[in-house]
Design an enzyme around this catalytic site. Structure first.
Site: not given
Ligand code: PGA
Length: 256
Positions: A138, A67, A136, A143
């Site tokens: 995702h 992304d 959450n 999302e």
């Molecule tokens: P993080 O993010 O590795 O910084 O916890 C993971 C995500 O939001 O997909």
């Protein structure tokens, strides 16, 4: 599904990097899918050490990001292309032209998204996709509510995602509200998936993703349907998993 339980993030990074290296020996088209965020950093650091030792070959490696934010200047330090240059292309010696990020290239956004999907196919498909998970549930910026059939497209970030990512920016207002993200169907087409999670705040989404109902309400739950999913968890991220129950659907290796 295979689940590896590790002592900490460093041990997780070492094991995951070893698995990336071995998996890449299976394929001529060295296509690696990468995630940004804090979790995979220890894996990228371990891959860099392996590349420096000469065991991990990067001369043909081609990288696809999950992304990218929409609306950040290209030289912004949180632009995911920049983040990947710092954590991957510079230490691994991958030319920037072999790092593909789903982004606006000046034309229409749907045309850019379609071009990104085509580039994955032309490269031979993603062989190994590294994934983190949001609080959450995702994956990428898919999302809750994302369609399991979704492909690369423009998405609106959840408020909780912008809040979580504000640690990389000055404030939540500075986090772009939209991004371009690979879809869930794009991710599921990868031949191997490596899902990694570190820390107590990931314990609940991990338990729901691996052992809960498969539903767009928790996008990572779609991964239960992938035939070659390997999961890497530190102790804290594994605390909500019922390990006895999950052994009926997964092989669990406890290195912790
Ligand atoms: P993080 O993010 O590795 O910084 O916890 C993971 C995500 O939001 O997909």
């Amino acid at each position: 599904m295979i689940i590896h339980l590790l002592r900490d993030s460093a041990a997780l990074g070492e094991l995951a990097a070893r698995h990336v290296e071995v998996a890449m020996l299976e394929t001529r088209d060295q296509v690696l899918g990468v995630a940004t965020g804090s979790t995979p950093e220890s894996t990228y650091a371990a891959l860099s050490r392996r590349a420096a030792r000469g065991t991990f070959r990067t001369d043909r490696l081609c990288v696809f990001a999950l992304d990218e934010y929409i609306g950040l200047p290209r030289d912004h330090p949180q632009c995911y292309r920049k983040v990947l240059e710092r954590s991957l292309s510079e230490p691994l010696g991958i030319e920037p032209s072999r790092i593909h990020v789903p982004t606006d290239d000046g034309g229409s956004r749907s045309a850019s998204a379609a071009k990104f999907e085509e580039a994955i196919v032309e490269a031979g498909g993603v062989h190994v996709q590294i994934l983190g998970i949001g609080r959450n549930g995702h994956i990428g910026f898919n999302e809750p509510g994302s369609d399991f059939h979704s492909t690369t497209r423009v998405v609106k970030l959840a408020e909780s995602t912008r809040r979580a990512n504000s640690r990389f920016f000055g404030s939540i207002e500075d986090v772009p509200p939209r991004a371009m993200s690979q879809g869930l169907a794009t991710i599921m087409r990868s031949r191997r998936l490596m899902l990694m999670a570190v820390g107590a705040e990931k314990a609940e989404p991990i338990a729901r993703a691996l052992a809960g109902a498969v539903s767009p309400a928790l996008p990572a739950s779609v991964l239960q349907r992938h035939a070659r999913l390997t999961v890497y968890l530190d102790r804290a991220a594994a605390t909500r998993l019922d390990l006895d129950a999950i052994r009926s659907i997964a092989t669990v290796h406890d290195w912790s």
